[in-house]
Design a protein around this motif. Sequence first.
Motif, PDB file in Angstrom:
ATOM      1  N   TYR A  39     -16.196 -44.358   1.276  1.00  0.00           N
ATOM      2  CA  TYR A  39     -16.167 -42.899   1.145  1.00  0.00           C
ATOM      3  C   TYR A  39     -17.183 -42.472   0.091  1.00  0.00           C
ATOM      4  CZ  TYR A  39     -11.713 -43.002   3.711  1.00  0.00           C
ATOM      5  OH  TYR A  39     -10.743 -43.171   4.664  1.00  0.00           O
ATOM      6  N   ASP A  40     -17.324 -41.152  -0.056  1.00  0.00           N
ATOM      7  CA  ASP A  40     -18.244 -40.600  -1.062  1.00  0.00           C
ATOM      8  C   ASP A  40     -17.450 -40.265  -2.316  1.00  0.00           C
ATOM      9  OD1 ASP A  40     -20.724 -40.049   0.860  1.00  0.00           O
ATOM     10  OD2 ASP A  40     -18.909 -39.336   1.860  1.00  0.00           O
ATOM     11  N   SER A  50     -14.301 -35.874   1.007  1.00  0.00           N
ATOM     12  CA  SER A  50     -14.370 -37.336   1.080  1.00  0.00           C
ATOM     13  C   SER A  50     -13.481 -38.004   0.033  1.00  0.00           C
ATOM     14  CB  SER A  50     -15.814 -37.813   0.916  1.00  0.00           C
ATOM     15  OG  SER A  50     -15.945 -39.173   1.269  1.00  0.00           O
ATOM     16  N   TYR A 110     -16.914 -40.589   5.825  1.00  0.00           N
ATOM     17  CA  TYR A 110     -16.658 -39.144   5.845  1.00  0.00           C
ATOM     18  C   TYR A 110     -17.698 -38.383   6.659  1.00  0.00           C
ATOM     19  CZ  TYR A 110     -16.538 -34.331   4.132  1.00  0.00           C
ATOM     20  OH  TYR A 110     -16.512 -32.965   4.048  1.00  0.00           O
ATOM     21  N   THR A 133     -12.546 -40.200   9.441  1.00  0.00           N
ATOM     22  CA  THR A 133     -12.875 -38.824   9.090  1.00  0.00           C
ATOM     23  C   THR A 133     -14.034 -38.221   9.869  1.00  0.00           C
ATOM     24  OG1 THR A 133     -12.222 -39.493   6.845  1.00  0.00           O
ATOM     25  CG2 THR A 133     -13.118 -37.282   7.106  1.00  0.00           C
TER      26      THR A 133
END
Length: 442
Positions: A39-40, A50, A110, A133
């Motif tokens: 994820y970020d 995210s 994300y 996501t």
Amino acid sequence: MRSPRILSALTTLAAVALLTASAAPAMAQAQTIKIGTLYDHSGPFSAAGSLNCWRGAKMIIDYVNEKGGVLGKYKIVQVDGDSQSKADVAINEAERLLNVEKVDILAGVYSSAHAVPIAERVDKQKKFLWITTAIADAVVKDRNLQYTFRPQPNGSLFGTGTVDYIAHYAQDKLKKAPKDIRAAIIYEDGPYGAGVAASNESEAKKVGMQVVLKEGYSIQAADLSSLVTKLRAARPDVLFHTGYAPDIALFLRQTKEQGLRVRAYIGHGAGHSQIDKLKEGFGNEIEGFHTVDPIASQLLDPKKLKPGVGELTQEMVKRYRTQFEKDIPPLAIAPHVSMGFNNIWILLNDVVPRAIQKHGGFGPEALAAAARETDIPEGGTMQGYGVKFHPAGHPMAGQNMRAFAAVFQVVDGEFKHVYPPVIASLTNPPVLLPTSSPFLSR
């Protein structure tokens, strides 16, 4: 001197000891499953949802481990990767997790701009990718991916859902037939925005709306005033907008400055679903805004779900408030938390156990075979949808065909489900911006 017979016996014992010593770590390793969560954690995508997805994923992994792991004995080792909101970093992090950390499963992702190249690379390596996501159709469409699966609704459902929502309430709220509604479509020009905008446009044409402007922009843009000028000239009744976080804030600021006004404002997930971030920049001015996303689990009536699912939502809310935002009202927890929690729960509760019990382990082939056999009915997940993946050879192979998204509107400062009617918490939503809104056309 030792006799040859004694030497032979000692040699055999040493070999057995060596094998036993080397087998011990291997057996210990076999009792753990390594999941790389990508994820970020930094950059603009972090605030756009995210980070909340990662929080949801972490909480359910912790919960499963506290219960002894998958099937009560396979503990999860979570290895995090930070995409930093950059596609090149995301690709490098995916490679690191797969080939340096040697994770068994790569999960998360994300941004659709990251998911499109990552899915192709992972599939070519015959590794298993579970997307929680990223929504763009382009991630899986016409690619026949064999090891990539997405329980999350795809982007075309977002675009068609919001247009159908406006068409449904057109006569009642806008006092116009759908064919008389002037609609504008703006979007960030990556796979996410372009995919949602394309479905906005095709569905608008299907129901007869007038698309008076459709235009993309870069999320790196420092100025969107020319786009606002074009929108003012187009005079839309309804604005459909797909963006992330900083770009949405920039657009709204310049919209206020230049006097662009509409009757209904419709966002599509990402930054539009982060109500706390929107309030930081615009306060109560976001009243009447819309978004579309998979349902925030805590907004669903647990009586409409299969037994036991509602209790998982309670667990998610309790953990989120304990670990991340202790004072947040439960109804205000962003839907991205549910995406991370619910979609990883589907993986750990349904796919991985079947892979181990029926297909002999948790390698890519076993996981892919188990995923293709997933058959969860509607109401069987925390976000209400069922799970059944399109098979290999289908244009959307690996996509959950039972997923759906819901339209929300900010009413009295909180998100309320407004469409489709079967799950709506408001049966007569405002639809239009309130008279107090600085964005409402008079």
